[in-house]
Every structure is written in structure tokens, then in C-alpha cells.
Design an enzyme around this catalytic site. Structure first.
Site, PDB file in Angstrom:
ATOM      1  N   ASP A  73       0.862  -1.193   0.000  1.00 27.56           N
ATOM      2  CA  ASP A  73       0.000   0.000   0.000  1.00 27.56           C
ATOM      3  C   ASP A  73       0.897   1.242   0.000  1.00 27.56           C
ATOM      4  O   ASP A  73       2.118   1.137   0.192  1.00 27.56           O
ATOM      5  CB  ASP A  73      -0.865  -0.056   1.266  1.00 27.56           C
ATOM      6  CG  ASP A  73      -1.893   1.055   1.337  1.00 27.56           C
ATOM      7  OD1 ASP A  73      -2.307   1.553   0.274  1.00 27.56           O
ATOM      8  OD2 ASP A  73      -2.300   1.410   2.470  1.00 27.56           O
ATOM      9  N   GLU A  84       2.786   5.017  -3.941  1.00 30.36           N
ATOM     10  CA  GLU A  84       2.807   5.981  -5.070  1.00 30.36           C
ATOM     11  C   GLU A  84       4.164   6.672  -5.212  1.00 30.36           C
ATOM     12  O   GLU A  84       4.547   6.967  -6.338  1.00 30.36           O
ATOM     13  CB  GLU A  84       1.687   7.015  -4.879  1.00 30.36           C
ATOM     14  CG  GLU A  84       0.301   6.417  -5.009  1.00 30.36           C
ATOM     15  CD  GLU A  84      -0.069   5.466  -3.871  1.00 30.36           C
ATOM     16  OE1 GLU A  84       0.361   5.722  -2.733  1.00 30.36           O
ATOM     17  OE2 GLU A  84      -0.753   4.471  -4.137  1.00 30.36           O
ATOM     18  N   ASP A 112      -8.856   3.394  -2.463  1.00 30.30           N
ATOM     19  CA  ASP A 112      -9.873   3.888  -1.529  1.00 30.30           C
ATOM     20  C   ASP A 112     -11.116   4.422  -2.226  1.00 30.30           C
ATOM     21  O   ASP A 112     -11.280   5.628  -2.431  1.00 30.30           O
ATOM     22  CB  ASP A 112      -9.260   4.959  -0.628  1.00 30.30           C
ATOM     23  CG  ASP A 112      -8.159   4.386   0.238  1.00 30.30           C
ATOM     24  OD1 ASP A 112      -8.044   3.146   0.302  1.00 30.30           O
ATOM     25  OD2 ASP A 112      -7.415   5.170   0.844  1.00 30.30           O
TER      26      ASP A 112
HETATM   27  O1  MIG Z   1      -3.537   6.175   4.636  1.00 32.06           O
HETATM   28  O2  MIG Z   1      -3.499   1.009   5.795  1.00 32.06           O
HETATM   29  O3  MIG Z   1      -5.843   2.068   0.452  1.00 32.06           O
HETATM   30  O4  MIG Z   1      -6.872  -0.033   1.982  1.00 32.06           O
HETATM   31  O5  MIG Z   1      -6.843   0.287   4.776  1.00 32.06           O
HETATM   32  C1  MIG Z   1      -4.380   5.074   4.437  1.00 32.06           C
HETATM   33  C2  MIG Z   1      -4.644   1.772   5.955  1.00 32.06           C
HETATM   34  C3  MIG Z   1      -3.574   3.833   4.267  1.00 32.06           C
HETATM   35  C4  MIG Z   1      -4.857   3.014   2.394  1.00 32.06           C
HETATM   36  C5  MIG Z   1      -5.350   1.777   1.734  1.00 32.06           C
HETATM   37  C6  MIG Z   1      -6.403   1.140   2.597  1.00 32.06           C
HETATM   38  C7  MIG Z   1      -5.835   0.824   3.950  1.00 32.06           C
HETATM   39  C8  MIG Z   1      -5.283   2.083   4.589  1.00 32.06           C
HETATM   40  N1  MIG Z   1      -4.319   2.722   3.701  1.00 32.06           N
END
Ligand code: MIG
Length: 846
Positions: free
Chosen positions: A446, A449, A524
């Protein structure tokens, strides 16, 4: 009032136009002055010192590489490309006063010398496929620097193509947009965009690959440039589509179909085929930001089992870590991770952990003790082994000034790894031991980017440099490939640590080529109907962009959902490769049972059906692996000649045989469904339809309209609650076409190991024909060396025929009771069950 409105309108309009870059003032490449020819390429030297190289890679694949005002650089490198050496096919070069023509068996590339214009024609029909609208361009005067993040990164480069009057555009990977991208304008700059909705651009991923389709004939363009890039499909011009980037080379690959499936196969050859994930990755998955402590995770799993709901995977979000330190476990919440994963494994549930790129910035305190052999379980307050090791080995990113780059993410001040360093990738991969040793089955990447809380669009990272094979290149060049390289490090790490298992990685951000290392989900989303409706064009578009394994948080991520939305969301995702319910922390809960029994019962029905369809889904997934043709398809992929399909955003197909038309709005229980030419069967009622038209069907909350293509045979497996709970005893359900014929194949392997790559699989092909009440089924001898346990194969045929006898390989077989081998006829269905002994068989029904 009217003037005020007009003013507001004009200002808004101007603001929108200003957003789109104007490329018409850019410097054009000079005319061809001379050329040289090599075994596979033509290099043009232009009057202005520019060079253009056209390389023949395959009869349907030409690479165009342009360097402005200087020769083509010696370094030729892309993280996206999987296949660099091609067997050069036959080609010829002809020259005339005005032009050069480079001809393969399939494409005729015409290069007009002055001005330099490239056009591609069909080598057989000489019909135009795609043509430059003006010569290739570069920002010699720096007029577009205003939009550039880093002037040191290079200059804007662009190519303009003639926009066809009837041309449709598809692809570009993950875009919050409709299927047909015509008249759209898009930017690629990997961005963390929580709660995005249609029109938000850019979002997480960059896949600079698109398809142009005119009257059933398609080409593809892969603009392999990792800088911030732009694609404009006639958004503000009647004549022009163009693409460009804020630096780097004008470097693109031109693919000719005319079949889209053929282009996708070539694209997979070039950028890599998706390896097969473990079969259980197709199982149902459950996640929640906030599943802690361990007892909560066990509670969710046992709730699934108690309620007889299928479940294969639970995800652990950032809460499992010790102070958000990656590669650690929280000693209070998850003191014994191995016991937890073992406990869950007994119920058939696998665990996936989230791994973010942010490594907590934590200089070692002077009284820190030596590390143990399992540093992931030890205390981290005095020293954090990941930071220590990465710092000592100099694997973290630096700013141009030489200081460590310290973004802020979940752990607070953090550092990012420079994944362009091969040793750093290996180190990162090896760190996954902290998970695998504790029984973790897969990894979820996650925030890659990479997201920085200081600002979401990367301003704080502009002067970060990456090693980049010694080039020490800019963030502008490397941002969009950061996730690709992190996923690569992860995949290669899992492969090395557990060579007998297939890696399973899920990523949020990506660049082209990501399919070699990772599957994806769409980030998200919102728990809204609009967000649900976006699932379909997003999944189908990803499939047309080389990413077959896709999915979205079932029920939506942000905001409060309800039972109806959750059911309709499952009616889309129960056939998506990645089927995972996930929800933001502290929001209303969303597991299948949260809105009451009525909704839960419907969800159970779809999850059970997903498991029955697993043999079919896995067969189409293997096709995606082998051919690059995705399983979750827009109708146009199967019906490329049918213009009625080019704008279908609310229907999809799985493989070539299942068509689904979900409900994407509240309070709706009936909808129109477009069925392409041919025979179709309502999956629920078996009612037969002639396609080539729109029909109206009932769709109460219990029912998602679903149709089976006449001519297909669906391979089904047993109903079960997790992959491997029951052995596969395949049933083939026959849906004949108008001529009474149907065919199918079933792909199987061990579902876990990479042995399928060495031929350890089994492909069973089946053919059915019903001519003048003469029914025949032929079962080919299976292909491959994989041997399932002794079992039978069942055929289910809906027919009004009452057979006198059923003959297997010349011998009549017995009338059978339920579960026995033999045949029976009940309620319009003829059942034939034979031993699956690995031999070819012929069944005749008289
Ligand atoms: O700043 O890890 O897209 O699926 O639950 C948010 C917490 C960070 C973004 C992900 C989401 C996840 C969440 N993350």
C-alpha cells in the site's frame, strides 16, 4: 444574473482548457536528412540533429524511438520491458524521393521525409491504421516548464496522431473513467487519492498503454516513458489525439491487431505475462483496517465458519505492526503471530499482511541491545533493525543535496528504500522472512505511489534522486516506477524465500509491467452507488491494459454502506479475480452479516456460486497468464466487430462464456441488457434468448442478471468454504449454440507450486454436438502431466430427449442412481457420469 452565470461558465471553461496542455506551439522534429539500416532497424538522422529509430520487433510490433536535437542515447533501459531480444521477422525497406517504407508481413510503416510524418498501414490491404497529425515535437524553448516539476528532468516530448472520426479509445490502466476514453484527457502521476470518484485524475497507477479501435480494427500504443505523462484522445480537438511526457524519450511501441486479443498477447510478451497466483487467491477474502488484536481476527474467521460463509484469506492492515514499523509484529496485539496463522490455517484461512514503503526513521539509541534471530518479534523502541540495516547499507533515498529524504507516513518520520538499487531490492525481499516464518501467505503493498503526508502529489519529493543504474536520476523520472520496483522486490523475495510456492502480491500503485510481480486493487473507493458503478469500466479497462488480476473493496471503502449496496457490490465482485471486502477504520462495519440475515443469505448464495465456478474462473485465469487476454472482459473484447458494445459500462463478461449485467443503482429490480449476436441462456432459468438486441429482465435483489453463451460448456466444481476443502469432481454443464454444438476446456494444476510452468497441469477438452437428435460428447485425452485423484466427470445436458441408451466407447452404460456412474434423466436434465481415467472417450446418446 445571466451575465454573471456566463462569466462563471467562461471562467470555468477557461480553467478546464488551461489544464489541458497545448502542444501545438512545440518545436517539430526536422525532416529526414539521411538514414542507415541495420538488421532490425532504420535510423533516421534529421536536419535539426534529431534522430529517430524504428525497430522491427515482430510482424505486428514496431518500436519508435526519437531523440530531439541530439543522437539517440546509448543507454536504452526500461523497468517495464520483459522481453528485450526478439527474433527479427522478415521485413523490407523501400525508398522513394518522398518517403521510406518499412514493410513486415502485417504492417507497412511509411515515413514521409519532409516534414517527417509516420503512418502505419495494414500490409495486406494498405488501409491506414494510424498516422501522425504533425511531426513529433519537443519543448525546445521551455514553454511548458510551468507544468514541470523538475526542469532538470528534461523537456516535454509529444506525438500527435490523427483522430479518427469513428475512433474509440480504451486502456490506460487504472482510470476513474468510463470504458471508451474518446474525448478524454488523462495524466499519469501516481497519486494517493482517497475517496476518489469518476473524473478524478490521476489516481494510483500509470499504465501508458492504449488501444485505438475503428470499425472493429484495433492498434495499440505503449508510450514507455515513466515521467509524468499526458494522453489526450480528442478532448479539445476534432483532428488530434496526442500523448506526451515531461521528460525522457519519445519512445513508443506500435502494435497492430486488428484483433485486440492479439495486441494484448503481444503486449504481454513485451511487458511480461502474469504468473499464476495460488488458486486460493481466487477465494473469498476479508479485510478491515482495525482488525486487532489477534482474538478479533480469529473471531472474524470463526464467524465466517459459523455462518457457513466461504473464506480463504484474512488481511492484516497496518494495525498488526509495532508502531507501524514494517517487518515487525505488535507485541500486545499480535504477540504470537505464528500461533495465529496456524490456528487460522486449521480452518482453511490464509493471512496476508500489509507492507508500506515507509520505514520508520529511528536512529539507534546508545543503549540498544544486539538483535535476536527473530528481530520482528523483539522490542523496537531502542533500535529498529530495518532502519539500522538499511541505513548502514545506504539503501534509503536521498535528496540531491545528499541528505536523507525523510517523508512523513504512518510511522511518523520515515525513509523510503531506493528500489532501483538491485542490492536494496534483494535486501527488501529477504526481510519478508519476518512474515513467512510466521506463516503469512501473501503480501499487500500500500502507499507506494509513494504517498507522503507532507503532500499527496510529490512536491516534497521533487529533489529526491534514485540510483537508476548509475544515472542518479530525478523523482520526475522515478516516481511512477517506484511501486513497480517495490512489488518486484517483494515478489522476488517471496520467490526466493519459498521457491516451491507461487508468490501472491497485491499492490495499489503501479507502472506498466506490474503484472509480472503483482495483482492490484483499486484503492480507496466510496461506499456509494457511483463508486460501485465505476468498478465495471475500471476492471475492464485494467484488463485491456495488461492487468488481469483486479478487484475493488467489496462494499466500498469510505463512508457508510447498507445491505442493498453490499449485496449489489458482491453481485459485481463475486466474479472479479480479487474478491475482498475491505473497510476504513472506525466506519460502520461491513462484513457480509452486518446488515441482517436477509442480505447475508443473498451474499452467501453468490460466494457459494463463486466457489462452484472456480474451475471456470481458474481456466480463464490461466488463459490470462498464457495469452494476456483478461478474464474480466468488456463485451467488446469478445465482440470486437459489434459497435453496440463499445460503450457498455454496465455489463461485463467472464472469459468468453458468462455475461453479467449487475444492478448499479438503488431501488431497481429490472434492467435492460444488451446481448450480442448468438444464443444466450439465462443462467437462473435456462430461458433461451436470441442475441443482437436489448432485452428487459427482472433483477430483484436476490438475482443478478447473468447469461451463458450458447456454444459453451461451463466447468463447475463442488460448493465449498475454502479452496482445497473438497477435491474437484468436475461437472460440465452444456449450453449448445443454434447448430447444437458446444465446446469447452478445463485447466487444473496443483494450485500452489510453480510446477505448472514445467507442464504439470491438466487440460481437459470437451466437445458436444446435438444433430438431428443424435447427441455426442467427446472427451479428449487430457494434456499435461498433472494427475488428479481418481474421480469421475459429470455432464449435465438440458434436453427434452428421453434417451433409450447411453453408449460409452461402444458399450452401453447403466442407468444410474444419484452419485453413481452411469446416466439418468430428471426434470429435463440428462446427467451422464463417467470415470476420468486420463483417456479419450466418446459418448453417444440414442
Ligand atoms: O492512509 O493502511 O488504500 O486499503 O486500509 C491510508 C490503511 C492507508 C490506504 C489503503 C487502505 C488501507 C489504509 N491505507
Amino acid at each position: 444574473m445571466r451575465t454573471l452565470l456566463t462569466l462563471v461558465f467562461c471562467l470555468t471553461f477557461l480553467a478546464i482548457c488551461a489544464r489541458a496542455q497545448d502542444i501545438t506551439g512545440l518545436e517539430k522534429i526536422g525532416p529526414v536528412a539521411s538514414f542507415t539500416r541495420s538488421a532490425n532497424a532504420v535510423t533516421l538522422s534529421c536536419a535539426d540533429g534529431s534522430q529517430v529509430q524504428l525497430t522491427v520487433l515482430a510482424p505486428d510490433l514496431i518500436r519508435v524511438r526519437a531523440s530531439f536535437a541530439k543522437p539517440i542515447p546509448a543507454r536504452d533501459h526500461s523497468w517495464a520491458i520483459a522481453k528485450e531480444s526478439w527474433n527479427t521477422p522478415q521485413w523490407t525497406l523501400n525508398q522513394s524521393v518522398d518517403s521510406l517504407t518499412l514493410t513486415t508481413e502485417e504492417i507497412e510503416t511509411v515515413i514521409q521525409r519532409s516534414p517527417l510524418l509516420i503512418s502505419f498501414r495494414d500490409a495486406r490491404t494498405h488501409e491506414l491504421i494510424n498516422a501522425d497529425e504533425r511531426p513529433m515535437m519537443y519543448d525546445a524553448k521551455g514553454t511548458l516548464t510551468g507544468i514541470m516539476f523538475d526542469p532538470k528532468a528534461g523537456m516535454f516530448v509529444a506525438a500527435a496522431k490523427k483522430l479518427g472520426f469513428d475512433e474509440h479509445f480504451f486502456g490506460l490502466g487504472e482510470k476513474a473513467a468510463r470504458l471508451d476514453k474518446r474525448r478524454g484527457s488523462f495524466v499519469n502521476w501516481n497519486s494517493d487519492t482517497p475517496g476518489y470518484s469518476e473524473g478524478k485524475d490521476p489516481i494510483y497507477q500509470t499504465i501508458p498503454f492504449y488501444l485505438g479501435l475503428t470499425h472493429g480494427s484495433a492498434y495499440g500504443i505503449f508510450f514507455d516513458n515513466s515521467y509524468r505523462s499526458y494522453f489526450n484522445f480528442g478532448a479539445n480537438s476534432q483532428e488530434r489525439a496526442w500523448f506526451g511526457a515531461e521528460g525522457g524519450e519519445l519512445n513508443y511501441y506500435f502494435f497492430y491487431g486488428p484483433a485486440i486479443k492479439k495486441i494484448l498477447s503481444r503486449y504481454a510478451d513485451l511487458t511480461g505475462h502474469m504468473p499464476l497466483p495460488p488458486l486460493w487467491a481466487l477465494g473469498n477474502q476479508q479485510s478491515r483496517w482495525g482488525y486487532y488484536p489477534d482474538a478479533m481476527v480469529e473471531r472474524v474467521a470463526s464467524e465466517y465458519r459459523k455462518r457457513d460463509l466461504p473464506l480463504d484469506v484474512i488481511h492484516l492492515d497496518i494495525d498488526y505492526m509495532n508502531g507501524y514499523r514494517v517487518f515487525t509484529w505488535n507485541p500486545q496485539r499480535f504477540p504470537k503471530p505464528k500461533e495465529l496463522t496456524q490456528q487460522l490455517a486449521k480452518q482453511g484461512v490464509k493471512v496476508i499482511t500489509i507492507v508500506d514503503p515507509g520505514v520508520k526513521y529511528q536512529p539507534r539509541s546508545s543503549d540498544a541491545r544486539e538483535q535476536t534471530s527473530q528481530p520482528e518479534l523483539g522490542p523496537q523502541d531502542k533500535s529498529y533493525y530495518v532502519f539500522d540495516q538499511g541505513l548502514a547499507r545506504n539503501y534509503f533515498q536521498h535528496r540531491r543535496s545528499g541528505e536523507l529524504f525523510i517523508p512523513k507516513v504512518w510511522p511518523g518520520e520515515s525513509v523510503f528504500v531506493d528500489y532501483t538499487l538491485p542490492e536494496a531490492r534483494r535486501w527488501w525481499g529477504d526481510l519478508h522472512r519476518a512474515y513467512l516464518d510466521n506463516g503469512v501467505a501473501g503480501i499487500w503493498n500500500d502507499m507506494n505511489e509513494p504517498s507522503d503526508f507532507v503532500d499527496q502529489i510529490g512536491k516534497n519529493q521533487l529533489d529526491v534522486i534514485s540510483y537508476d543504474e548509475g544515472e542518479k536520476s530525478s523523482h520526475a523520472k522515478n516516481r511512477n516506477v517506484f511501486a513497480l520496483l517495490m512489488a518486484r522486490a517483494t515478489y522476488e523475495g517471496l520467490q526466493k524465500l519459498r521457491p516451491d510456492r507461487r508468490p501472491y502480491v497485491i499492490t495499489r500503485a503501479a507502472y506498466a509491467g506490474i503484472q509480472r510481480y503483482s495483482t492490484m486493487w483499486t484503492g480507496d473507493t466510496n461506499s456509494t452507488w457511483d463508486s460501485l458503478a465505476l468498478n465495471i469500466p475500471m476492471f475492464t479497462t485494467l484488463g485491456l491494459s495488461g492487468e488481469p488480476f483486479v478487484g475493488s473493496d467489496v462494499g466500498g471503502f469510505m463512508g457508510r454502506g447498507n445491505g442493498e449496496l453490499l449485496v449489489r457490490s458482491y453481485q459485481v465482485s463475486f466474479l472479479a479475480p480479487f474478491c475482498r471486502n475491505h473497510k476504513v477504520i472506525d466506519s460502520y462495519d461491513q462484513e457480509p452479516w452486518r446488515f441482517g440475515k436477509y442480505y447475508e443469505d443473498i451474499i452467501r448464495k453468490y460466494l457459494k456460486l463463486r466457489y462452484r465456478l472456480l474451475p471456470f474462473l481458474y481456466t480463464t485465469l490461466e488463459e490470462a497468464h498464457r495469452t494476456g487476454v483478461p478474464l474480466f472482459r468488456p463485451l467488446l473484447l469478445n465482440y470486437q466487430e459489434d459497435e453496440n458494445t463499445y460503450n457498455l459500462d454496465d455489463e461485463f463478461m467472464i472469459g468468453k462464456d458468462l455475461l453479467v449485467a449487475p444492478i448499479l443503482k438503488p431501488d431497481i429490480t429490472r434492467r435492460l441488457v444488451y446481448l450480442p449476436q448468438g444464443v444466450w441462456y439465462d443462467y437462473w432459468t435456462n430461458k433461451k434468448y436470441q442475441g443482437g438486441k436489448v432485452i428487459s429482465v427482472d433483477a430483484p435483489l436476490e438475482t443478478v442478471p447473468m447469461f451463458v453463451r450458447g456454444g459453451s460448456i461451463l466447468p463447475l466444481g463442488p460448493e465449498m468454504n475454502y479452496v482445497g476443502e473438497k477435491a474437484l469432481e468436475p461437472s460440465f454443464v452444456v449450453y449448445p449454440d443454434d447448430g447444437g454444438e458446444a465446446t469447452s476446456s478445463l485447466y487444473e494444476d496443483d494450485g500452489l507450486s510453480p510446477a505448472y510452468g514445467e507442464g504439470v497441469y491438466r487440460r481437459t477438452s470437451v466437445r458436444f454436438s446435438d444433430k438431428q437428435k443424435q447427441i455426442q460428447i467427446s472427451l479428449n485425452a487430457p494434456e499435461g502431466t498433472f494427475k488428479p485423484e481418481a474421480r469421475s466427470i459429470t455432464f449435465l445436458i438440458s434436453t427434452d430427449l428421453s434417451p433409450r441408451s447411453v453408449v460409452l466407447d461402444g458399450h452401453s452404460i447403466q442407468h444410474a442412481g444419484p452419485g453413481d456412474k452411469g446416466w439418468s434423466k430428471e426434470a429435463g436434465t440428462l446427467m451422464i457420469r463417467v470415470a476420468d481415467d486420463g483417456q479419450a472417450h466418446k459418448i453417444e446418446i440414442q
